[in-house]
Write a protein that holds these residues in place. Structure first.
Motif, PDB file in Angstrom:
ATOM      1  N   PHE A  20      22.834  19.205 -10.040  1.00  0.00           N
ATOM      2  CA  PHE A  20      21.478  19.596 -10.392  1.00  0.00           C
ATOM      3  C   PHE A  20      21.375  21.109 -10.275  1.00  0.00           C
ATOM      4  O   PHE A  20      21.810  21.698  -9.298  1.00  0.00           O
ATOM      5  CB  PHE A  20      20.455  18.931  -9.460  1.00  0.00           C
ATOM      6  CG  PHE A  20      20.374  17.457  -9.653  1.00  0.00           C
ATOM      7  CD1 PHE A  20      19.511  16.926 -10.581  1.00  0.00           C
ATOM      8  CD2 PHE A  20      21.179  16.597  -8.920  1.00  0.00           C
ATOM      9  CE1 PHE A  20      19.435  15.553 -10.783  1.00  0.00           C
ATOM     10  CE2 PHE A  20      21.114  15.240  -9.111  1.00  0.00           C
ATOM     11  CZ  PHE A  20      20.246  14.712 -10.038  1.00  0.00           C
ATOM     12  N   VAL A  21      20.804  21.718 -11.294  1.00  0.00           N
ATOM     13  CA  VAL A  21      20.669  23.165 -11.310  1.00  0.00           C
ATOM     14  C   VAL A  21      19.192  23.495 -11.459  1.00  0.00           C
ATOM     15  O   VAL A  21      18.529  23.000 -12.372  1.00  0.00           O
ATOM     16  CB  VAL A  21      21.467  23.781 -12.491  1.00  0.00           C
ATOM     17  CG1 VAL A  21      21.290  25.278 -12.545  1.00  0.00           C
ATOM     18  CG2 VAL A  21      22.925  23.399 -12.394  1.00  0.00           C
ATOM     19  N   HIS A  22      18.686  24.325 -10.558  1.00  0.00           N
ATOM     20  CA  HIS A  22      17.289  24.755 -10.631  1.00  0.00           C
ATOM     21  C   HIS A  22      17.169  25.853 -11.681  1.00  0.00           C
ATOM     22  O   HIS A  22      17.916  26.826 -11.658  1.00  0.00           O
ATOM     23  CB  HIS A  22      16.807  25.279  -9.269  1.00  0.00           C
ATOM     24  CG  HIS A  22      15.427  25.852  -9.338  1.00  0.00           C
ATOM     25  ND1 HIS A  22      14.313  25.057  -9.417  1.00  0.00           N
ATOM     26  CD2 HIS A  22      15.001  27.127  -9.364  1.00  0.00           C
ATOM     27  CE1 HIS A  22      13.243  25.831  -9.478  1.00  0.00           C
ATOM     28  NE2 HIS A  22      13.637  27.097  -9.450  1.00  0.00           N
ATOM     29  N   ILE A  23      16.247  25.673 -12.611  1.00  0.00           N
ATOM     30  CA  ILE A  23      15.992  26.690 -13.628  1.00  0.00           C
ATOM     31  C   ILE A  23      14.621  27.276 -13.336  1.00  0.00           C
ATOM     32  O   ILE A  23      13.617  26.560 -13.324  1.00  0.00           O
ATOM     33  CB  ILE A  23      16.030  26.079 -15.048  1.00  0.00           C
ATOM     34  CG1 ILE A  23      17.402  25.467 -15.303  1.00  0.00           C
ATOM     35  CG2 ILE A  23      15.697  27.131 -16.088  1.00  0.00           C
ATOM     36  CD1 ILE A  23      17.497  24.713 -16.600  1.00  0.00           C
ATOM     37  N   SER A  24      14.589  28.568 -13.086  1.00  0.00           N
ATOM     38  CA  SER A  24      13.320  29.209 -12.728  1.00  0.00           C
ATOM     39  C   SER A  24      12.365  29.195 -13.919  1.00  0.00           C
ATOM     40  O   SER A  24      12.782  29.094 -15.076  1.00  0.00           O
ATOM     41  CB  SER A  24      13.563  30.640 -12.263  1.00  0.00           C
ATOM     42  OG  SER A  24      14.058  31.417 -13.331  1.00  0.00           O
ATOM     43  N   ARG A  25      11.083  29.320 -13.634  1.00  0.00           N
ATOM     44  CA  ARG A  25      10.078  29.301 -14.697  1.00  0.00           C
ATOM     45  C   ARG A  25      10.309  30.412 -15.708  1.00  0.00           C
ATOM     46  O   ARG A  25      10.067  30.248 -16.894  1.00  0.00           O
ATOM     47  CB  ARG A  25       8.683  29.435 -14.099  1.00  0.00           C
ATOM     48  CG  ARG A  25       8.222  28.214 -13.389  1.00  0.00           C
ATOM     49  CD  ARG A  25       6.811  28.387 -12.897  1.00  0.00           C
ATOM     50  NE  ARG A  25       6.435  27.227 -12.107  1.00  0.00           N
ATOM     51  CZ  ARG A  25       5.379  27.169 -11.350  1.00  0.00           C
ATOM     52  NH1 ARG A  25       4.581  28.208 -11.261  1.00  0.00           N
ATOM     53  NH2 ARG A  25       5.102  26.089 -10.672  1.00  0.00           N
ATOM     54  N   GLY A  26      10.778  31.554 -15.230  1.00  0.00           N
ATOM     55  CA  GLY A  26      11.023  32.681 -16.127  1.00  0.00           C
ATOM     56  C   GLY A  26      12.073  32.385 -17.183  1.00  0.00           C
ATOM     57  O   GLY A  26      12.028  32.909 -18.284  1.00  0.00           O
ATOM     58  N   ASN A  28      12.649  29.290 -18.287  1.00  0.00           N
ATOM     59  CA  ASN A  28      12.285  28.024 -18.928  1.00  0.00           C
ATOM     60  C   ASN A  28      10.838  28.122 -19.421  1.00  0.00           C
ATOM     61  O   ASN A  28       9.986  27.320 -19.053  1.00  0.00           O
ATOM     62  CB  ASN A  28      12.458  26.883 -17.911  1.00  0.00           C
ATOM     63  CG  ASN A  28      12.632  25.558 -18.576  1.00  0.00           C
ATOM     64  OD1 ASN A  28      12.691  25.461 -19.788  1.00  0.00           O
ATOM     65  ND2 ASN A  28      12.702  24.517 -17.780  1.00  0.00           N
ATOM     66  N   LYS A  29      10.576  29.111 -20.258  1.00  0.00           N
ATOM     67  CA  LYS A  29       9.207  29.443 -20.650  1.00  0.00           C
ATOM     68  C   LYS A  29       8.496  28.338 -21.441  1.00  0.00           C
ATOM     69  O   LYS A  29       7.306  28.107 -21.261  1.00  0.00           O
ATOM     70  CB  LYS A  29       9.191  30.749 -21.434  1.00  0.00           C
ATOM     71  CG  LYS A  29       9.564  31.931 -20.556  1.00  0.00           C
ATOM     72  CD  LYS A  29       9.542  33.219 -21.302  1.00  0.00           C
ATOM     73  CE  LYS A  29       9.934  34.324 -20.329  1.00  0.00           C
ATOM     74  NZ  LYS A  29       9.972  35.608 -20.938  1.00  0.00           N
ATOM     75  N   LYS A  30       9.221  27.627 -22.309  1.00  0.00           N
ATOM     76  CA  LYS A  30       8.575  26.572 -23.104  1.00  0.00           C
ATOM     77  C   LYS A  30       8.082  25.442 -22.216  1.00  0.00           C
ATOM     78  O   LYS A  30       6.962  24.953 -22.369  1.00  0.00           O
ATOM     79  CB  LYS A  30       9.544  26.038 -24.160  1.00  0.00           C
ATOM     80  CG  LYS A  30       9.828  27.006 -25.268  1.00  0.00           C
ATOM     81  CD  LYS A  30      10.782  26.412 -26.287  1.00  0.00           C
ATOM     82  CE  LYS A  30      11.095  27.414 -27.369  1.00  0.00           C
ATOM     83  NZ  LYS A  30      12.052  26.901 -28.332  1.00  0.00           N
ATOM     84  N   THR A  31       8.906  25.033 -21.276  1.00  0.00           N
ATOM     85  CA  THR A  31       8.515  23.957 -20.367  1.00  0.00           C
ATOM     86  C   THR A  31       7.364  24.403 -19.482  1.00  0.00           C
ATOM     87  O   THR A  31       6.438  23.644 -19.210  1.00  0.00           O
ATOM     88  CB  THR A  31       9.715  23.524 -19.503  1.00  0.00           C
ATOM     89  OG1 THR A  31      10.771  23.154 -20.371  1.00  0.00           O
ATOM     90  CG2 THR A  31       9.358  22.359 -18.603  1.00  0.00           C
ATOM     91  N   ASP A  32       7.409  25.648 -19.030  1.00  0.00           N
ATOM     92  CA  ASP A  32       6.342  26.165 -18.189  1.00  0.00           C
ATOM     93  C   ASP A  32       5.023  26.210 -18.959  1.00  0.00           C
ATOM     94  O   ASP A  32       3.960  25.893 -18.416  1.00  0.00           O
ATOM     95  CB  ASP A  32       6.706  27.551 -17.658  1.00  0.00           C
ATOM     96  CG  ASP A  32       5.766  28.005 -16.557  1.00  0.00           C
ATOM     97  OD1 ASP A  32       5.457  27.175 -15.668  1.00  0.00           O
ATOM     98  OD2 ASP A  32       5.333  29.168 -16.582  1.00  0.00           O
ATOM     99  N   ALA A  33       5.084  26.561 -20.245  1.00  0.00           N
ATOM    100  CA  ALA A  33       3.870  26.576 -21.076  1.00  0.00           C
ATOM    101  C   ALA A  33       3.295  25.174 -21.211  1.00  0.00           C
ATOM    102  O   ALA A  33       2.078  24.982 -21.137  1.00  0.00           O
ATOM    103  CB  ALA A  33       4.182  27.164 -22.447  1.00  0.00           C
ATOM    104  N   LEU A  34       4.153  24.165 -21.384  1.00  0.00           N
ATOM    105  CA  LEU A  34       3.683  22.787 -21.460  1.00  0.00           C
ATOM    106  C   LEU A  34       3.044  22.351 -20.144  1.00  0.00           C
ATOM    107  O   LEU A  34       2.045  21.651 -20.128  1.00  0.00           O
ATOM    108  CB  LEU A  34       4.846  21.844 -21.802  1.00  0.00           C
ATOM    109  CG  LEU A  34       5.328  21.889 -23.240  1.00  0.00           C
ATOM    110  CD1 LEU A  34       6.582  21.047 -23.392  1.00  0.00           C
ATOM    111  CD2 LEU A  34       4.249  21.405 -24.188  1.00  0.00           C
TER     112      LEU A  34
END
Length: 111
Positions: A20-26, A28-34
């Motif tokens: 498992f790899v943590h992807i920061s919000r910065g 992963n912008k599309k997911t953060d927008a959702l």
């Protein structure tokens, strides 16, 4: 989220290893927008904007049974061709099989 975590832990039993790899919000912008859109009301949007609200979770406990019919099934000729190079005697059938087999791969004897 608890139900999704339970489902992931249940499915992990079927894998030899996982990561498992943590992807920061910065990053992963599309997911953060959702994520930010989720709590909003969409009544004010124009009629040409389509928004689907999912009313039930995407994971449900569904029983799935692995069924194998006795004798040959549709996979047998493909498996035979990929493993042994055996094709039907009819040229057209042989060609169809060769083209169809391009979509498949044999991993540890399983199509």
């Amino acid at each position: 989220m608890i139900e999704y975590l339970k489902k992931v832990k249940e499915l992990l039993q079927f894998f030899k290893e996982s990561e498992f790899v943590h992807i920061s919000r910065g990053l992963n912008k599309k997911t953060d927008a959702l994520r930010k859109l989720a709590p909003m009301a969409f009544d004010h949007l124009a009629k040409d904007v389509k928004v689907e609200t999912i009313k039930q979770p995407s994971i449900m406990d569904v029983a799935v049974a692995n069924i194998e019919a006795p004798g040959e099934n549709w996979m047998a000729p493909i498996l035979r061709y990929l493993q042994e190079g055996i094709v039907p005697e009819d040229r057209q059938e042989a060609r169809r099989l060769q083209i169809r087999a391009l979509q498949y791969e044999v991993i540890e004897g399983t199509l």
